[in-house]
Design a protein around this motif. Structure first.
Motif, mmCIF file in Angstrom:
data_model
loop_
_atom_site.group_PDB
_atom_site.id
_atom_site.type_symbol
_atom_site.label_atom_id
_atom_site.label_comp_id
_atom_site.label_asym_id
_atom_site.label_seq_id
_atom_site.Cartn_x
_atom_site.Cartn_y
_atom_site.Cartn_z
ATOM 1 N N MET A 245 65.026 119.079 68.352
ATOM 2 C CA MET A 245 64.258 120.200 67.815
ATOM 3 C C MET A 245 63.553 119.875 66.509
ATOM 4 O O MET A 245 63.041 120.760 65.849
ATOM 5 N N ASN A 246 63.525 118.613 66.104
ATOM 6 C CA ASN A 246 63.140 118.291 64.728
ATOM 7 C C ASN A 246 61.870 117.458 64.618
ATOM 8 O O ASN A 246 61.597 116.901 63.577
ATOM 9 N N GLU A 247 61.061 117.386 65.669
ATOM 10 C CA GLU A 247 60.035 116.352 65.680
ATOM 11 C C GLU A 247 58.731 116.729 65.004
ATOM 12 O O GLU A 247 57.824 115.916 64.934
ATOM 13 N N ASP A 248 58.584 117.956 64.488
ATOM 14 C CA ASP A 248 57.369 118.251 63.749
ATOM 15 C C ASP A 248 57.509 117.899 62.273
ATOM 16 O O ASP A 248 56.634 118.157 61.473
ATOM 17 N N ASN A 249 58.628 117.299 61.903
ATOM 18 C CA ASN A 249 58.835 116.843 60.529
ATOM 19 C C ASN A 249 59.102 115.341 60.555
ATOM 20 O O ASN A 249 60.198 114.910 60.897
ATOM 21 N N PRO A 250 58.106 114.525 60.197
ATOM 22 C CA PRO A 250 58.298 113.072 60.304
ATOM 23 C C PRO A 250 59.393 112.537 59.404
ATOM 24 O O PRO A 250 59.947 111.475 59.663
ATOM 25 N N ASP A 251 59.749 113.272 58.356
ATOM 26 C CA ASP A 251 60.809 112.805 57.455
ATOM 27 C C ASP A 251 62.165 112.770 58.150
ATOM 28 O O ASP A 251 63.089 112.105 57.689
ATOM 29 N N LEU A 252 62.296 113.494 59.265
ATOM 30 C CA LEU A 252 63.577 113.561 59.956
ATOM 31 C C LEU A 252 63.739 112.459 60.996
ATOM 32 O O LEU A 252 64.769 112.363 61.633
ATOM 33 N N ASN A 253 62.722 111.643 61.164
ATOM 34 C CA ASN A 253 62.726 110.698 62.267
ATOM 35 C C ASN A 253 62.620 109.251 61.796
ATOM 36 O O ASN A 253 61.921 108.433 62.360
ATOM 37 N N THR A 254 63.303 108.941 60.726
ATOM 38 C CA THR A 254 63.259 107.591 60.184
ATOM 39 C C THR A 254 64.234 106.665 60.887
ATOM 40 O O THR A 254 64.221 105.471 60.660
ATOM 41 N N ASN A 255 65.127 107.211 61.714
ATOM 42 C CA ASN A 255 66.033 106.364 62.481
ATOM 43 C C ASN A 255 66.323 107.022 63.823
ATOM 44 O O ASN A 255 65.853 108.115 64.099
ATOM 45 N N SER A 256 67.073 106.348 64.651
ATOM 46 C CA SER A 256 67.370 106.862 65.991
ATOM 47 C C SER A 256 68.809 107.352 66.098
ATOM 48 O O SER A 256 69.368 107.392 67.185
ATOM 49 N N ARG A 257 69.403 107.745 64.985
ATOM 50 C CA ARG A 257 70.797 108.185 64.995
ATOM 51 C C ARG A 257 70.897 109.624 65.494
ATOM 52 O O ARG A 257 70.178 110.508 65.032
ATOM 53 N N ALA A 258 71.787 109.846 66.439
ATOM 54 C CA ALA A 258 72.068 111.195 66.907
ATOM 55 C C ALA A 258 72.932 111.915 65.874
ATOM 56 O O ALA A 258 73.504 111.298 64.966
ATOM 57 N N TYR A 259 73.042 113.234 66.002
ATOM 58 C CA TYR A 259 73.766 114.030 65.004
ATOM 59 C C TYR A 259 74.380 115.251 65.684
ATOM 60 O O TYR A 259 74.001 115.620 66.809
ATOM 61 N N PHE A 260 75.306 115.901 64.998
ATOM 62 C CA PHE A 260 75.992 117.070 65.533
ATOM 63 C C PHE A 260 75.483 118.354 64.882
ATOM 64 O O PHE A 260 75.243 118.400 63.673
ATOM 65 N N LEU A 261 75.351 119.402 65.713
ATOM 66 C CA LEU A 261 75.006 120.734 65.250
ATOM 67 C C LEU A 261 76.007 121.736 65.821
ATOM 68 O O LEU A 261 76.547 121.520 66.914
ATOM 69 N N PRO A 262 76.244 122.857 65.121
ATOM 70 C CA PRO A 262 77.224 123.849 65.595
ATOM 71 C C PRO A 262 76.627 124.804 66.625
ATOM 72 O O PRO A 262 76.576 126.016 66.428
ATOM 73 N N ALA B 201 69.465 105.876 71.325
ATOM 74 C CA ALA B 201 70.018 106.485 70.119
ATOM 75 C C ALA B 201 71.369 105.873 69.775
ATOM 76 O O ALA B 201 72.175 105.577 70.663
ATOM 77 N N SER B 202 71.621 105.708 68.480
ATOM 78 C CA SER B 202 72.956 105.312 68.037
ATOM 79 C C SER B 202 73.796 106.571 67.864
ATOM 80 O O SER B 202 73.296 107.610 67.435
ATOM 81 N N LEU B 203 75.064 106.494 68.209
ATOM 82 C CA LEU B 203 75.945 107.659 68.193
ATOM 83 C C LEU B 203 76.849 107.620 66.972
ATOM 84 O O LEU B 203 77.417 106.573 66.655
ATOM 85 N N PRO B 204 77.004 108.736 66.272
ATOM 86 C CA PRO B 204 77.856 108.754 65.072
ATOM 87 C C PRO B 204 79.321 108.526 65.422
ATOM 88 O O PRO B 204 79.794 108.941 66.481
ATOM 89 N N GLU B 205 80.031 107.895 64.511
ATOM 90 C CA GLU B 205 81.455 107.641 64.725
ATOM 91 C C GLU B 205 82.280 108.900 64.521
ATOM 92 O O GLU B 205 83.190 109.197 65.286
ATOM 93 N N GLY B 206 81.995 109.654 63.474
ATOM 94 C CA GLY B 206 82.751 110.867 63.191
ATOM 95 C C GLY B 206 82.068 112.096 63.755
ATOM 96 O O GLY B 206 80.849 112.111 63.963
ATOM 97 N N VAL B 207 82.853 113.137 64.032
ATOM 98 C CA VAL B 207 82.321 114.397 64.541
ATOM 99 C C VAL B 207 82.193 115.357 63.370
ATOM 100 O O VAL B 207 83.137 116.068 63.009
ATOM 101 N N MET B 208 81.019 115.347 62.748
ATOM 102 C CA MET B 208 80.761 116.192 61.589
ATOM 103 C C MET B 208 79.373 116.816 61.717
ATOM 104 O O MET B 208 78.431 116.144 62.145
ATOM 105 N N VAL B 209 79.246 118.080 61.348
ATOM 106 C CA VAL B 209 77.960 118.769 61.406
ATOM 107 C C VAL B 209 77.021 118.168 60.367
ATOM 108 O O VAL B 209 77.398 117.952 59.214
ATOM 109 N N ASP B 210 75.794 117.905 60.776
ATOM 110 C CA ASP B 210 74.766 117.417 59.860
ATOM 111 C C ASP B 210 74.030 118.639 59.303
ATOM 112 O O ASP B 210 73.015 119.080 59.845
ATOM 113 N N PHE B 211 74.537 119.193 58.204
ATOM 114 C CA PHE B 211 73.976 120.428 57.654
ATOM 115 C C PHE B 211 72.586 120.202 57.073
ATOM 116 O O PHE B 211 71.737 121.114 57.110
#
Length: 314
Positions: free
Chosen positions: A136-153, A270-280
């Motif tokens: 959901m974040n692709e209209d902001n290029p600052d959010l796409n500097t890497n291919s790391r996946a992230y967690f949301l609630p 995509a690279s997958l995060p090791e820990g399960v933490m929300v990316d606030f």
């Protein structure tokens, strides 16, 4: 009950053979497609006018080439909510996990790889409700500097995967809704609305009244109850073609088709995060994004339209 440890891919279709054909063509470009069992559920016609298109969709489902394919053509019409709940529950009686795809989706070449790796990595992390393929974040290029996946609630319905135990927990909650006080808790509504991303609590309220026919809102509610999260990619692996007006909840006047830039499919894994933490920090950026703002406007108009339609019926 037969217990197959493999992940099954489930396709849900109705009366759009062209869209099912496009989805099948996308899947054929994913090397993992033929390695997983495939189930295709074609819902029965709602009216006689749907019969020809439904039969064409069922014939196309039968023609899709796959070594382990099962096609289920329903005699009656269950609707999207009934077809999806029944289909997922049936397949999860046999398999430990599923990838769920509706026929109006367009998949990227790395979609199945991402979903399967997520299912494998977080299988024993009970806080993870699902693996979601939409970004959901692709209209902001600052959010796409890497291919790391992230967690949301939250969860998301456009191309996702989950495990048997998490799906069954949701069904248990549905059987005993009286145990939860939904409308009276402001804290619940804040959590349901994902920090202002969308007015999902209103959608749930209208679903409870029978104004909105949504399977997903109860799946999302379950994640909120259990403080669960879902994995999301930094670049999308799926695009929803149903907002062209042909989808169950789509409008032909949906401004998302006109005002938002075209999404670009992920071109790497995509690279997958090791820990399960929300990316606030990511969540803040997504809530403020142009896409989220448009979703809020269209969602609010759609819910209002359905509510007024219900009022004037009485």
């Amino acid at each position: 009950m037969m217990n197959d440890q493999s992940t099954a891919i489930i396709l849900f279709a109705y009366n759009r053979p062209d869209k099912l054909a496009r989805l099948a063509a996308c899947l054929a470009l994913c090397p993992e497609f033929v390695t997983q069992p495939l189930y295709i559920f074609v819902d029965g016609p709602r009216t006689e006018d749907d019969l020809t298109a439904v039969e064409a969709t069922a014939a196309l489902a039968v023609s899709i080439s796959h070594p382990r394919k099962t096609v289920c053509q329903r005699d009656g019409n269950l609707g999207l909510r009934g077809s999806l709940r029944n289909g997922i529950s049936t397949v999860l009686e046999r398999h430990e996990s599923v990838i769920v795809l509706e026929d109006d989706l367009i998949l990227g070449p790395h979609a199945l790889d991402y979903l399967l790796r997520g299912l494998d990595k977080y299988r024993d992390e009970k806080r993870v409700a699902s693996i979601c393929a939409y970004a959901m974040n692709e209209d902001n290029p600052d959010l796409n500097t890497n291919s790391r996946a992230y967690f949301l609630p939250m969860t998301h319905p456009w191309g996702w995967a989950t495990w048997r135990d998490r799906w069954q927990a949701q069904l248990e909650t549905l059987r005993a809704p009286q145990e939860h006080s939904l409308e009276v808790s402001r804290a619940f509504k804040r959590a349901m609305n994902v920090s202002g991303l969308r007015n999902f609590s209103k959608m749930l309220d209208l679903a409870e009244r029978g104004v909105v026919n949504s399977w997903w809102i109860y799946w999302h509610r379950e994640a909120v109850f259990r403080h669960q999260v879902s994995l999301f990619p930094s670049r999308t692996h799926v695009i929803n073609a149903g907002i062209d007006g042909s989808g169950t909840h789509a409008s032909r006047w949906n401004v998302l088709r006109r005002w938002l830039p075209d999404k670009q499919m992920a071109t790497d894994k995509a690279s997958l995060p090791e820990g399960v933490m929300v990316d606030f920090a990511m969540l803040d950026q997504i809530v403020a994004s142009r896409e989220a703002r448009y979703h809020r406007v269209i969602g609010s108009l759609g819910l209002t339209r359905r509510y007024l339609k219900q009022v004037f019926k009485k």
